[in-house]
Write a protein that holds these residues in place. Structure first.
Motif, short mmCIF file in Angstrom:
data_model
loop_
_atom_site.label_atom_id
_atom_site.label_comp_id
_atom_site.label_asym_id
_atom_site.label_seq_id
_atom_site.Cartn_x
_atom_site.Cartn_y
_atom_site.Cartn_z
N HIS A 1 100.58 -63.17 21.52
CA HIS A 1 100.65 -61.79 21.05
C HIS A 1 99.25 -61.26 20.73
O HIS A 1 98.34 -62.02 20.40
N ARG A 2 99.12 -59.94 20.81
CA ARG A 2 97.87 -59.30 20.37
C ARG A 2 97.94 -59.21 18.85
O ARG A 2 98.90 -58.67 18.29
N VAL A 3 96.92 -59.73 18.19
CA VAL A 3 96.91 -59.74 16.72
C VAL A 3 95.56 -59.22 16.23
O VAL A 3 94.50 -59.65 16.69
N ARG A 4 95.67 -58.28 15.31
CA ARG A 4 94.50 -57.78 14.60
C ARG A 4 94.76 -57.97 13.12
O ARG A 4 95.86 -57.72 12.65
N VAL A 5 93.73 -58.41 12.40
CA VAL A 5 93.83 -58.60 10.96
C VAL A 5 92.81 -57.68 10.30
O VAL A 5 91.64 -57.64 10.71
N LEU A 6 93.27 -56.96 9.29
CA LEU A 6 92.38 -56.13 8.48
C LEU A 6 92.34 -56.73 7.08
O LEU A 6 93.38 -56.87 6.43
N LEU A 7 91.16 -57.12 6.64
CA LEU A 7 90.99 -57.64 5.29
C LEU A 7 90.61 -56.48 4.38
O LEU A 7 89.65 -55.76 4.66
N VAL A 8 91.38 -56.29 3.32
CA VAL A 8 91.14 -55.22 2.36
C VAL A 8 91.13 -55.80 0.95
O VAL A 8 91.52 -56.94 0.74
N GLU A 9 90.71 -54.98 -0.01
CA GLU A 9 90.67 -55.38 -1.41
C GLU A 9 90.03 -56.76 -1.54
O GLU A 9 88.99 -57.01 -0.96
N ASP A 10 90.63 -57.69 -2.29
CA ASP A 10 90.03 -59.02 -2.45
C ASP A 10 90.10 -59.86 -1.19
O ASP A 10 89.42 -60.89 -1.09
N GLY A 11 90.87 -59.45 -0.21
CA GLY A 11 90.93 -60.18 1.06
C GLY A 11 89.61 -60.19 1.79
O GLY A 11 89.34 -61.10 2.59
N VAL A 12 88.73 -59.21 1.53
CA VAL A 12 87.44 -59.16 2.22
C VAL A 12 86.57 -60.36 1.86
O VAL A 12 85.71 -60.76 2.66
N LEU A 13 86.81 -60.97 0.72
CA LEU A 13 86.00 -62.10 0.30
C LEU A 13 86.22 -63.32 1.19
O LEU A 13 85.37 -64.21 1.25
N THR A 14 87.32 -63.35 1.91
CA THR A 14 87.60 -64.43 2.85
C THR A 14 86.56 -64.46 3.96
O THR A 14 86.29 -65.51 4.54
N ALA A 15 85.96 -63.32 4.27
CA ALA A 15 85.02 -63.21 5.39
C ALA A 15 83.57 -63.40 5.01
O ALA A 15 82.68 -63.24 5.84
N VAL A 16 83.30 -63.77 3.75
CA VAL A 16 81.91 -63.93 3.31
C VAL A 16 81.33 -65.22 3.87
O VAL A 16 81.96 -66.27 3.83
N GLY A 17 80.14 -65.12 4.42
CA GLY A 17 79.42 -66.28 4.91
C GLY A 17 79.63 -66.50 6.40
O GLY A 17 80.50 -65.92 7.03
N THR A 18 78.80 -67.36 6.94
CA THR A 18 78.86 -67.62 8.38
C THR A 18 79.80 -68.77 8.73
O THR A 18 80.09 -68.99 9.90
#
Length: 123
Positions: A48-65
């Motif tokens: 399936h085509r899947v897109r994830v949008l991180l919002v609020e505290d979810g954005v912290l999941t994407a911190v760092g390399t």
């Protein structure tokens, strides 16, 4: 090509469903915090085509390399977006985020959610 340069709609698979998943919780939000992102991986691996949008505290999941959840999503072909407003509220910029994500505004979320056949899920 990574998520920063992928064209909108890239990766659409013929006959597959389209999912737009919005994650608002951080990794520390409880024992099931990471399972929502694992669901996104499973959907992508099922074709399936899947897109994830991180919002609020979810954005912290994407911190760092080297964010393992983000690498897993990217490896499965999931397009990963980070809400620009939520990131700014937490003093995050594109340089502090994983190279597998791209900053996006709510206009991108609205457009995705109004696409024919798109299934939106907020967690």
């Amino acid at each position: 090509m990574d998520a920063r340069t992928a064209a909108p709609g890239a990766g659409t698979r013929t006959g597959a469903a389209s999912y737009f998943l919005i994650e608002s919780k951080g990794n520390w939000a409880g024992p099931n915090a990471g399972t929502f992102l694992l669901d996104a991986v499973a959907l992508a691996e099922a074709g399936h085509r899947v897109r994830v949008l991180l919002v609020e505290d979810g954005v912290l999941t994407a911190v760092g390399t080297d964010a393992p959840e983000i690498r897993r999503l990217a490896g499965a072909g999931v397009e990963i977006l980070v809400d620009d407003f939520s990131a700014a509220q937490r003093a995050l910029s594109a340089t502090t985020l994983s190279p597998h994500v791209r900053l996006a505004g709510m206009d991108v979320a609205a457009a995705a959610l109004t696409e024919d056949g798109c299934r939106g899920v907020w967690h």
